[in-house]
Motif scaffolding. Structure first.
Motif: not given
Length: 611
Positions: A593-598, A558-561, A514-517
């Motif tokens: 971002t939240v979806i991919v992160w979860l 880092a890809n969650m741009s 999450l920090i990287m995102a």
């Protein structure tokens, strides 16, 4: 677990940490070119370690070693793959896919959107997503115009689909290549091309469903950035009338009369052409070649007591100005274009392609038209130029792979070498995927084959190489090395573990991702990835766990741009073409971002046995 806050590193470590903070700040400043800020960081590091020597594990850190990024295999692979992708663009190798999608859109728009998202994601796993977006942009704009549907419901989902697809392989993005190379330098095993394809594919599948079914419904309808926002220009003649105001006056006096806005390109006196110099004196019967809007031309004629003609026809209420063969088109500045980083005056776009530049739109700014001196503005990726030219000239522009032209009749370039370029690109991927040679070697060999087979020219190679990308990669690698050798990475890892005291390894992994995102949407994704990788490696060592899942957390994060338009260059392209606002990216990108992160926070701990 010990939750004691670790002691600060020594003076060198603190200096590197402060430099990282400064670097992350200046990387986001538009007024400082990215290549300049990257060079500043590189010089600060090398000069600093030269003036203030430092020993790491009993050996003095060699400042020259900080330049190793210029010869790093990750940078070589990134550059070679950028050039190979340019070969696909130049030859039109992806054109059959574009034709197929265009036919599907005429049959079933809903299914076609899903197919577009899936194909965009799949192709981006093997090819830089910039040429994929460049391929799909004119197709979707054309579909929107034909069907009457807002293009804003198509472009952003398509752009994000290419981003989520790029996470799937080691060559999907430059970020992936950098993370894997830095991790290998730290002693971790080298990831093979499809080692993390499964979790990335699962996350991409869920993301595509969101982009297909939800994103178009929550996006507001937006008009294209430049549609009907700037008037057409017309070339006409002002005939100097006897005893009128202009008779016997100089051009400078005429300019003063109309407020300095008269654009005179030539003066014809009988059969003689006269240079339009400020001190040129005019006589009755002279014809001034002028270019402007119909309203302005009429005002000029009235103020100067001149007659306005279009060809041999006098312009009046019964014979207004006409431009039946003229078209207005939008040209998007893409990565690798000869326009990127240049000015209109230097690129001589108007002269080279016999067109008029009507306006410039830059994401996040107001429209700038003729009243502004556009010639000296330095162009950036994502800028959109509104141009006017003949139908024939616009058609030829669309065949030029160096320019992305958006309109309803866009034709894609295609040459006889397209199958050859596609075969070479497939061979680059296949040879690396089978582990026969590293991707850096196969990509460079593929570029050589494209040059030898004339799929690429050397000027195409130069245009494909992005100086900002090269410099940010080199500067980020140098920062990462300095962070590691001064103990800065260990300190940040210890601080992270201390602050997360009592949390499970899976929660730590999720928090790191999450920090990287968050970081990648504010600064360069490559900088975030290269700085985050040694920290992830140190965290895994302190926890006594395998480094792979934590390194992948950095890679995926880092890809969650997705949340800001400046987070990735393709975001800027779709922002301009779709007329999006900053808030639109947050509206769609934050949930994505939240979806991919979860999804990845749930998958990675289970795949790597973290509980």
């Amino acid at each position: 677990m010990d939750s004691v806050i670790p002691a600060l590193p020594d003076g060198h470590g603190i200096a590197v940490l402060l430099l990282i903070i400064v670097a992350l700040f200046i990387f986001t400043r538009d007024e400082i070119p990215l290549e300049t800020s990257s060079l500043l960081v590189l010089v600060a590091l090398t000069v600093g370690f030269t003036l203030f020597p430092y020993q790491y594990k009993g050996e003095e850190v060699d400042p020259l070693g900080l330049f190793h990024g210029f010869g790093h295999e990750a940078l070589i692979a990134v550059c070679a793959l950028m050039v190979a992708g340019q070969g696909l663009v130049r030859t039109g190798a992806l054109e059959p896919i574009g034709r197929m999608l265009a036919r599907f859109w005429a049959v079933s728009p809903l299914f076609s959107l899903l197919l577009t998202l899936v194909l965009g994601a799949f192709l981006s796993a093997f090819i830089n997503n910039v040429p994929i977006v460049v391929l799909l942009l004119p197709i979707l704009v054309s579909v929107a115009i034909r069907t009457g549907k807002p293009v804003s419901g198509m472009l952003m989902p398509m752009g994000f689909a290419t981003l989520v697809g790029g996470m799937g392989t080691t060559i999907g993005t430059s970020t992936n290549l950098l993370v894997i190379a830095v991790a290998a330098d730290l002693g971790m095993r080298h990831f093979q091309m499809f080692d993390f394809f499964f979790p990335a594919a699962i996350a991409a599948g869920v993301a595509i469903l969101y982009l297909w079914l939800v994103a178009p419904r929550i996006l507001p309808e937006r008009a294209a950035s430049l549609n009907d926002r700037s008037p057409r220009l017309f070339t006409a003649q002002l005939h100097i009338e006897e005893e009128g105001f202009a008779d016997g006056r100089t051009l400078s006096e005429l300019q003063e009369k109309v407020g300095g806005s008269l654009d005179i390109s030539a003066i014809r006196r009988g059969d003689t052409l006269i240079m339009p110099l400020p001190d040129a004196a005019l006589k009755a019967g002279d014809r001034l070649r002028v270019c402007d809007t119909p309203e302005n031309l009429t005002e000029f004629a009235s103020a100067l007591d001149a007659a306005l003609f279009a060809g041999d026809t006098r312009v009046d209420d019964e014979n207004p100005l006409r431009a039946d063969d003229q078209q207005i088109a939008e040209i998007v500045v893409t990565q690798g274009s000869f326009l990127e980083g240049s000015t209109l005056a230097y690129a001589r776009l108007a002269e080279r392609y016999h067109m008029l530049i009507l306006a410039l739109h830059r994401p996040g700014t107001t429209l700038q038209t003729l009243s502004t001196d556009l010639g000296n503005m330095r162009l950036k990726v994502g800028d959109v130029l509104l141009v006017q030219s003949s139908q024939e000239q616009i058609a030829s522009l669309k065949q030029n792979a160096e320019l992305l032209v958006l309109d309803a009749t866009s034709d894609l370039p295609h040459t006889q070498r397209a199958p050859l370029a596609l075969t070479i690109m497939a061979s680059i991927v296949a040879v690396a995927a089978l582990g026969l040679v590293p991707i850096a070697i196969s990509a460079v060999a593929g570029v050589l084959l494209m040059i030898l087979t004339r799929c690429l020219r050397w000027q195409d190679v130069v245009q494909a190489l992005s100086v900002p990308v090269i410099m940010i990669v080199v500067a980020s690698l140098a920062l990462g090395m300095a962070l590691l050798k001064t103990g800065g990475a260990d300190y940040l890892a210890e601080l992270f573990v201390a602050l997360a005291s009592g949390a499970s390894p899976s929660v730590m992994l999720s928090s790191l991702m999450l920090i990287m995102a968050i970081l990648t949407n504010i600064v360069s994704n490559n900088a975030a990835a290269v700085i985050g990788t040694p920290i992830a490696f140190s965290i895994s060592q302190q926890l006594g766990l395998p480094p792979e899942p934590y390194v992948l957390a950095v890679l995926f994060g880092a890809n969650m741009s997705y949340a800001t338009p400046m987070a990735y260059k393709t975001n800027l392209l779709v922002m301009s073409a779709g007329g999006y606002r900053f808030s639109d990216f947050m509206r769609v990108g934050i949930p994505l971002t939240v979806i991919v992160w979860l999804v990845l926070s749930w998958l990675l701990p289970r795949l790597y046995g973290l509980g």
